[in-house]
Design an enzyme around this catalytic site. Structure first.
Site, PDB file in Angstrom:
ATOM      1  CG  ASN A   3     -61.824  27.412  87.575  1.00  4.88           C
ATOM      2  OD1 ASN A   3     -60.843  27.678  87.597  1.00  4.88           O
ATOM      3  ND2 ASN A   3     -62.466  26.123  88.002  1.00  4.88           N
ATOM      4  CD1 TRP A   4     -59.952  30.884  82.271  1.00  8.31           C
ATOM      5  CD2 TRP A   4     -58.258  32.357  82.492  1.00  8.31           C
ATOM      6  NE1 TRP A   4     -60.057  32.183  81.072  1.00  8.31           N
ATOM      7  CE2 TRP A   4     -58.930  32.917  81.428  1.00  8.31           C
ATOM      8  CE3 TRP A   4     -57.277  33.293  83.022  1.00  8.31           C
ATOM      9  CZ2 TRP A   4     -59.025  34.346  81.088  1.00  8.31           C
ATOM     10  CZ3 TRP A   4     -57.345  34.483  82.640  1.00  8.31           C
ATOM     11  CH2 TRP A   4     -58.099  35.082  81.594  1.00  8.31           C
ATOM     12  CE  LYS A   5     -61.748  23.412  85.803  1.00 12.90           C
ATOM     13  NZ  LYS A   5     -62.071  21.947  85.636  1.00 12.90           N
ATOM     14  CG  HIS A  25     -63.508  22.913  91.324  1.00 14.06           C
ATOM     15  ND1 HIS A  25     -63.275  21.905  90.731  1.00 14.06           N
ATOM     16  CD2 HIS A  25     -64.325  23.720  90.374  1.00 14.06           C
ATOM     17  CE1 HIS A  25     -63.400  21.753  89.379  1.00 14.06           C
ATOM     18  NE2 HIS A  25     -64.033  23.012  89.112  1.00 14.06           N
ATOM     19  CD  GLU A  38     -60.719  20.410  88.422  1.00 15.38           C
ATOM     20  OE1 GLU A  38     -61.379  20.140  87.506  1.00 15.38           O
ATOM     21  OE2 GLU A  38     -60.127  21.557  88.924  1.00 15.38           O
ATOM     22  CD  GLU A  64     -68.182  23.110  88.439  1.00 19.87           C
ATOM     23  OE1 GLU A  64     -67.852  23.557  87.343  1.00 19.87           O
ATOM     24  OE2 GLU A  64     -67.494  22.958  89.426  1.00 19.87           O
ATOM     25  N   GLY A 124     -65.097  18.704  82.762  1.00 24.45           N
ATOM     26  CA  GLY A 124     -64.047  18.295  81.646  1.00 24.45           C
ATOM     27  C   GLY A 124     -64.333  16.906  80.797  1.00 24.45           C
ATOM     28  CB  SER A 159     -69.320  19.568  79.587  1.00 23.29           C
ATOM     29  OG  SER A 159     -68.212  18.737  80.048  1.00 23.29           O
ATOM     30  N   GLY A 186     -65.393  25.927  82.646  1.00 24.97           N
ATOM     31  CA  GLY A 186     -63.861  25.523  82.613  1.00 24.97           C
ATOM     32  C   GLY A 186     -63.196  25.568  81.015  1.00 24.97           C
ATOM     33  N   GLY A 187     -63.314  24.477  80.387  1.00 21.79           N
ATOM     34  CA  GLY A 187     -62.511  24.243  79.174  1.00 21.79           C
ATOM     35  C   GLY A 187     -62.951  25.372  78.027  1.00 21.79           C
TER      36      GLY A 187
END
Length: 253
Positions: free
Chosen positions: A10-12, A98, A100, A168, A174, A214, A235-236
């Protein structure tokens, strides 16, 4: 029951077309040599999706996802993107629910449910996210929060054949803090039990449930080796080709 792993990046709000091309130039050759069976998905920003699809033309190992969609078909909804538009440009999966989207943009369970239905009606697959905050976990509300999100998010959806669930914990997204393998497994097992209650055990045994929060190469093997964890939503650690591929490599160990 054996379920295939599904590992999604997930590049966001990262990577325009040029950055995405550079990532794929480094990543795709690694995947071509990868002998593991995990399904691979890349969720790119809307403007980057067409270039990613074009870059992956003829590549059957990597699917493309959108990070969001509208629950509306068409009309006066400025800034929205429909499932039909996403299907036309080559998307196969769409992330919904998600944390967010829930916390920053106020998406309710009802909106997420409408998106899930629209995605399935379009012949696409939702990656349906659920998760609790640290306050909810510490306050003993973990199970009630997840049960509500699952029940409301899947309301009136008859079959989960094309649904991927992603658990999640919000407190691990993150932050660099990861649920222990035992914590993650216990929660994923609970999620599967809720699906069994809502549908049946056969459905629960078949549905893929990812873990997110993470995930990185160093912990992927232990996390993805748990009985009820069927992959990762990353993610990251998915922003660098070597790091994301490291997760795939360790998922196969």
């Amino acid at each position: 029951m054996s379920r295939n792993l599904i590992v999604a990046a997930n590049w966001k709000l990262n990577k325009g077309p040029a950055e995405a091309a550079a990532f794929l130039d480094a990543f795709v050759p690694k995947v071509e040599a990868f002998t593991g069976s995990a399904e691979i998905v890349i969720a790119a920003p809307f403007v980057t999706i067409p270039s990613v699809v074009a870059k992956l033309a003829g590549n059957s190992r990597i699917a493309v996802a959108a990070q969001n969609c509208s629950e509306q078909e068409s009309g006066a909804f400025t800034g929205e993107i429909s499932t039909a538009m996403l299907k036309e440009v080559g998307v196969q999966y769409i992330i919904t629910g998600h944390s967010e989207r829930r916390s920053i943009y106020g998406e309710s369970d009802a909106v997420i449910n409408a998106k899930n239905k629209k995605i399935l009606a379009e012949g696409l697959k939702p990656i349906f996210c659920i998760g609790e905050t640290l306050e909810e976990r510490e306050g003993g509300k973990l199970e009630s929060v997840l049960r509500t999100q699952i029940t409301e998010g899947l309301k009136d959806i008859a079959s989960l054949e094309d649904v991927v669930v992603a658990y999640e914990p919000v407190w691990a997204i993150g932050t660099g803090v990861t649920a222990s393998a035992e914590q993650a497994q216990d929660t994923q097992k609970f999620v599967r039990s809720v699906i069994a209650d809502l549908y049946d055990q056969t459905t629960a045994d078949a549905v893929q449930i990812q873990y997110g929060g993470s995930v990185k190469p160093g912990n992927a093997g232990e996390l993805l080796g748990q009985a009820d964890i069927d992959g990762a939503l990353v993610g990251g650690a998915a922003l660098e080709a070597d790091s994301f591929f490291g997760i795939l490599e360790n998922s196969a160990s």
